[in-house]
Motif scaffolding. Structure first.
Motif, mmCIF file in Angstrom:
data_model
loop_
_atom_site.group_PDB
_atom_site.id
_atom_site.type_symbol
_atom_site.label_atom_id
_atom_site.label_comp_id
_atom_site.label_asym_id
_atom_site.label_seq_id
_atom_site.Cartn_x
_atom_site.Cartn_y
_atom_site.Cartn_z
ATOM 1 N N GLN A 145 -9.669 -6.364 3.313
ATOM 2 C CA GLN A 145 -8.628 -6.675 4.279
ATOM 3 C C GLN A 145 -7.609 -5.536 4.343
ATOM 4 O O GLN A 145 -6.937 -5.243 3.356
ATOM 5 C CB GLN A 145 -7.900 -7.977 3.904
ATOM 6 C CG GLN A 145 -8.726 -9.228 4.105
ATOM 7 C CD GLN A 145 -9.773 -9.399 3.020
ATOM 8 O OE1 GLN A 145 -9.604 -8.916 1.901
ATOM 9 N NE2 GLN A 145 -10.864 -10.063 3.340
ATOM 10 N N SER B 135 -4.346 -3.852 6.686
ATOM 11 C CA SER B 135 -3.355 -4.296 7.658
ATOM 12 C C SER B 135 -2.225 -3.297 7.709
ATOM 13 O O SER B 135 -2.014 -2.519 6.770
ATOM 14 C CB SER B 135 -2.823 -5.683 7.272
ATOM 15 O OG SER B 135 -1.713 -6.045 8.067
ATOM 16 N N ASN B 136 -1.495 -3.303 8.830
ATOM 17 C CA ASN B 136 -0.319 -2.450 8.943
ATOM 18 C C ASN B 136 0.947 -3.209 8.549
ATOM 19 O O ASN B 136 2.048 -2.757 8.807
ATOM 20 C CB ASN B 136 -0.182 -1.900 10.364
ATOM 21 C CG ASN B 136 -0.089 -3.012 11.409
ATOM 22 O OD1 ASN B 136 -0.077 -4.193 11.074
ATOM 23 N ND2 ASN B 136 -0.029 -2.635 12.674
ATOM 24 N N THR C 177 -0.352 -8.915 2.077
ATOM 25 C CA THR C 177 -0.578 -8.398 3.413
ATOM 26 C C THR C 177 -0.932 -9.527 4.362
ATOM 27 O O THR C 177 -1.454 -10.565 3.940
ATOM 28 C CB THR C 177 -1.703 -7.341 3.408
ATOM 29 O OG1 THR C 177 -1.882 -6.808 4.720
ATOM 30 C CG2 THR C 177 -3.012 -7.928 2.936
ATOM 31 N N PHE D 164 -2.610 -10.329 8.415
ATOM 32 C CA PHE D 164 -3.228 -9.810 9.629
ATOM 33 C C PHE D 164 -3.787 -10.976 10.429
ATOM 34 O O PHE D 164 -4.006 -12.071 9.921
ATOM 35 C CB PHE D 164 -4.309 -8.774 9.307
ATOM 36 C CG PHE D 164 -5.562 -9.327 8.695
ATOM 37 C CD1 PHE D 164 -6.681 -9.566 9.470
ATOM 38 C CD2 PHE D 164 -5.631 -9.600 7.337
ATOM 39 C CE1 PHE D 164 -7.840 -10.073 8.906
ATOM 40 C CE2 PHE D 164 -6.782 -10.108 6.768
ATOM 41 C CZ PHE D 164 -7.888 -10.347 7.552
ATOM 42 N N ASN E 81 -6.657 -12.864 12.365
ATOM 43 C CA ASN E 81 -8.117 -12.922 12.305
ATOM 44 C C ASN E 81 -8.714 -13.130 13.690
ATOM 45 O O ASN E 81 -7.994 -13.159 14.697
ATOM 46 C CB ASN E 81 -8.573 -14.013 11.328
ATOM 47 C CG ASN E 81 -8.087 -15.401 11.735
ATOM 48 O OD1 ASN E 81 -7.746 -15.652 12.893
ATOM 49 N ND2 ASN E 81 -8.043 -16.302 10.776
ATOM 50 N N GLU F 57 -0.689 -10.027 18.211
ATOM 51 C CA GLU F 57 -1.086 -9.107 17.157
ATOM 52 C C GLU F 57 0.074 -8.849 16.190
ATOM 53 O O GLU F 57 1.247 -8.948 16.555
ATOM 54 C CB GLU F 57 -1.569 -7.789 17.757
ATOM 55 C CG GLU F 57 -0.486 -6.918 18.363
ATOM 56 C CD GLU F 57 -0.133 -7.315 19.785
ATOM 57 O OE1 GLU F 57 0.727 -6.655 20.381
ATOM 58 O OE2 GLU F 57 -0.728 -8.282 20.292
ATOM 59 N N VAL F 58 -0.276 -8.523 14.948
ATOM 60 C CA VAL F 58 0.733 -8.235 13.927
ATOM 61 C C VAL F 58 1.417 -6.912 14.251
ATOM 62 O O VAL F 58 0.761 -5.904 14.489
ATOM 63 C CB VAL F 58 0.093 -8.182 12.527
ATOM 64 C CG1 VAL F 58 1.124 -7.769 11.484
ATOM 65 C CG2 VAL F 58 -0.516 -9.532 12.173
ATOM 66 N N SER G 193 3.478 -3.543 13.546
ATOM 67 C CA SER G 193 3.609 -2.592 12.449
ATOM 68 C C SER G 193 5.031 -2.593 11.901
ATOM 69 O O SER G 193 6.006 -2.726 12.644
ATOM 70 C CB SER G 193 3.235 -1.194 12.937
ATOM 71 O OG SER G 193 3.458 -0.227 11.943
#
Length: 203
Positions: free
Chosen positions: A26, A28-29, A42, A44, A46, A76-77, A79
């Motif tokens: 996994q 992620s930013n 973290t 993110f 799915n 979206e997650v 940054s």
């Protein structure tokens, strides 16, 4: 990090200058480290559009699913949108749900795991119809203050300055602590770190 074999966790040991890469499924930013136990957390989105929260052991890259946040409206997650309260084991995430800004509070030490969200002030760009983001999130573990940065627009919705905000984690109330008006852009939604010793937000 992304290597030819897939996702990896890059670790740099600043005393020995040693760099290691550990495979991790996994990536992620949006990731934070709990300074009390050395674990990385973290989040993110799915394939189903929900948020998954993982704990990663930096020594070997092993990851464990902590929980899944089933939120149909999540986008979206973003940054650089997370911060970590190492005193209480709480991860904060500035995210969206149904196009509205929310502050998510993830209580990682709670047994069982629990989370809540509270709405934040949302300004929509009439050109893109997108909400203003909150990023450069950082938590002051000495003063117990959550910081973030958000753009401030003029009447034509051209970004003219950035506001540094303090967020009340209980109510979502935002207090402007300063403004940045000497430059028009932040790199990659604001690469930032926080010096816990001096209480300095570095952008």
């Amino acid at each position: 990090a992304i290597t030819s074999g897939g996702g990896s966790l890059l670790t740099f040991q600043s005393v020995s200058n040693q760099i290691t890469l550990s495979p991790v499924a996994q990536i992620s930013n949006a990731a934070e480290i709990d300074m009390s136990n050395g674990k990385i957390y973290t989040i993110f989105d799915n394939a189903a559009g929900d948020l998954e929260v993982f704990e990663i052991d930096p020594l070997n890259g092993n990851s464990t699913l902590v929980s899944t946040l089933v939120e149909p409206g999540i986008q979206e997650v973003t940054s650089n949108s997370t911060a970590f309260d190492s005193n209480n084991g709480i991860m904060y995430y500035f995210g969206f749900d149904g196009g509205v800004n929310y502050l998510y509070t993830l209580r990682l030490r709670s047994q069982p795991f629990s989370w809540t969200k509270i709405p934040l002030s949302t300004v929509f760009n009439p050109v893109t119809q997108s909400p203003n983001p909150y990023f450069c999130a950082n938590y002051d573990n000495v003063q117990n203050i959550l910081y973030s940065v958000t753009p401030e627009f003029d009447s034509t919705f051209t970004s003219v300055q950035w506001r540094i905000l303090e967020t009340n984690v209980s109510t979502g109330a935002l207090t402007t602590r300063g403004t940045l008006n000497t430059f028009p852009f932040l790199v990659d939604l604001g690469s930032s770190v926080y010096d816990q010793n001096s209480g300095t937000l570095i952008l």
